[in-house]
Design a protein around this motif. Structure first.
Motif, PDB file in Angstrom:
ATOM      1  N   ASN A  24       7.243 -41.649 -71.819  1.00  0.00           N
ATOM      2  CA  ASN A  24       7.754 -43.003 -72.046  1.00  0.00           C
ATOM      3  C   ASN A  24       7.573 -43.468 -73.486  1.00  0.00           C
ATOM      4  N   MET A  25       6.532 -42.998 -74.146  1.00  0.00           N
ATOM      5  CA  MET A  25       6.257 -43.439 -75.524  1.00  0.00           C
ATOM      6  C   MET A  25       6.900 -42.549 -76.592  1.00  0.00           C
ATOM      7  N   HIS A  26       7.032 -41.244 -76.312  1.00  0.00           N
ATOM      8  CA  HIS A  26       7.408 -40.305 -77.377  1.00  0.00           C
ATOM      9  C   HIS A  26       8.646 -39.446 -77.093  1.00  0.00           C
ATOM     10  N   GLU A  61       0.660 -35.717 -80.741  1.00  0.00           N
ATOM     11  CA  GLU A  61       1.320 -34.611 -81.456  1.00  0.00           C
ATOM     12  C   GLU A  61       1.898 -33.554 -80.515  1.00  0.00           C
ATOM     13  N   SER A  62       1.717 -33.716 -79.211  1.00  0.00           N
ATOM     14  CA  SER A  62       2.237 -32.726 -78.261  1.00  0.00           C
ATOM     15  C   SER A  62       3.758 -32.657 -78.347  1.00  0.00           C
ATOM     16  N   ASN A  63       4.288 -31.489 -78.033  1.00  0.00           N
ATOM     17  CA  ASN A  63       5.737 -31.295 -78.021  1.00  0.00           C
ATOM     18  C   ASN A  63       6.296 -31.882 -76.718  1.00  0.00           C
ATOM     19  N   PRO A  64       7.303 -32.755 -76.798  1.00  0.00           N
ATOM     20  CA  PRO A  64       7.856 -33.384 -75.589  1.00  0.00           C
ATOM     21  C   PRO A  64       8.337 -32.388 -74.533  1.00  0.00           C
ATOM     22  N   PHE A 129      11.240 -41.281 -64.659  1.00  0.00           N
ATOM     23  CA  PHE A 129      12.590 -40.707 -64.614  1.00  0.00           C
ATOM     24  C   PHE A 129      13.653 -41.777 -64.830  1.00  0.00           C
ATOM     25  N   LEU A 130      13.441 -42.965 -64.269  1.00  0.00           N
ATOM     26  CA  LEU A 130      14.379 -44.072 -64.470  1.00  0.00           C
ATOM     27  C   LEU A 130      14.434 -44.425 -65.952  1.00  0.00           C
ATOM     28  N   ASN A 131      13.288 -44.517 -66.578  1.00  0.00           N
ATOM     29  CA  ASN A 131      13.236 -44.836 -68.001  1.00  0.00           C
ATOM     30  C   ASN A 131      13.965 -43.767 -68.818  1.00  0.00           C
ATOM     31  N   VAL A 132      13.751 -42.504 -68.484  1.00  0.00           N
ATOM     32  CA  VAL A 132      14.444 -41.412 -69.172  1.00  0.00           C
ATOM     33  C   VAL A 132      15.957 -41.565 -68.995  1.00  0.00           C
ATOM     34  N   ASN A 150      19.115 -38.855 -74.733  1.00  0.00           N
ATOM     35  CA  ASN A 150      18.503 -37.599 -74.295  1.00  0.00           C
ATOM     36  C   ASN A 150      19.437 -36.752 -73.424  1.00  0.00           C
ATOM     37  N   ARG A 151      20.588 -37.291 -73.052  1.00  0.00           N
ATOM     38  CA  ARG A 151      21.610 -36.609 -72.227  1.00  0.00           C
ATOM     39  C   ARG A 151      21.145 -36.359 -70.784  1.00  0.00           C
ATOM     40  N   MET A 152      20.069 -37.022 -70.370  1.00  0.00           N
ATOM     41  CA  MET A 152      19.523 -36.798 -69.032  1.00  0.00           C
ATOM     42  C   MET A 152      19.789 -38.015 -68.145  1.00  0.00           C
ATOM     43  N   ASP A 153      20.995 -38.054 -67.577  1.00  0.00           N
ATOM     44  CA  ASP A 153      21.306 -39.149 -66.662  1.00  0.00           C
ATOM     45  C   ASP A 153      20.672 -38.863 -65.300  1.00  0.00           C
TER      46      ASP A 153
END
Length: 167
Positions: A24-26, A61-64, A129-132, A150-153
């Motif tokens: 949600n943050m990154h 610093e983690s990779n999303p 998931f809703l936020n994404v 992000n192309r993730m509907d």
């Protein structure tokens, strides 16, 4: 206060809280989040740290893609799926047989039958998931800068993630 009591009483694995907060943050504008795989080596290292009991496995610093992949792996690895084996058939049949209004009521009822930790975790995961999904399309800032989506509907997310919560 009542809010603090409610917050303290939720039963969600620490890792899921960390992962969803990070996403949600990154990661809301990370193209292909949950679809594009992360680094197998970094994911393995994060998983080993998590299994050793380290609390802060995920950092700013983690990779999303690593975090999203590890979150899917965590959900997939639960001894009993988030939506439980016992209710699996009911969830599937409801989705196949009911129209929208009936389906919403039926799903609410089925979710109410889940153990409290499953309900709490499902809410946190679905909120993420809703936020994404709400960041799936490109947006234009007032100054004309384009913020990539992000192309993730919701359809993409459901396709990729339902096997991880249903098994």
């Amino acid at each position: 206060s009542a809010v603090e009591l409610q917050t303290n009483s939720i039963q969600v694995p620490h890792f899921i809280l960390q992962a969803t907060e990070f996403i949600n943050m990154h990661a809301l504008n990370t193209v292909g989040i949950f679809r594009t795989g992360g680094s197998k080596k970094r994911i393995r290292q994060m998983k080993e740290a998590f299994n050793r009991g380290e609390k802060e496995v995920i950092t700013d610093e983690s990779n999303p893609h690593d975090v999203a992949e590890l979150m899917k792996d965590f959900l997939r690895s639960l001894p009993d799926p988030l939506l439980t084996r016992e209710l699996f058939t009911s969830f599937i049949q409801a989705g196949q047989r009911l129209e929208t209004d009936e389906l919403v009521l039926c799903l609410a009822y089925l979710i109410s039958l889940l153990p409290a930790p499953n309900q709490d975790t499902l809410k946190v995961v679905l909120d993420c998931f809703l936020n994404v999904s709400q960041h799936c399309e490109d947006k234009e800032e007032l100054d004309g800068t384009i913020i990539p989506g992000n192309r993730m509907d919701s359809t993409n997310l459901a396709t990729l993630l339902s096997p991880n919560i249903l098994h």
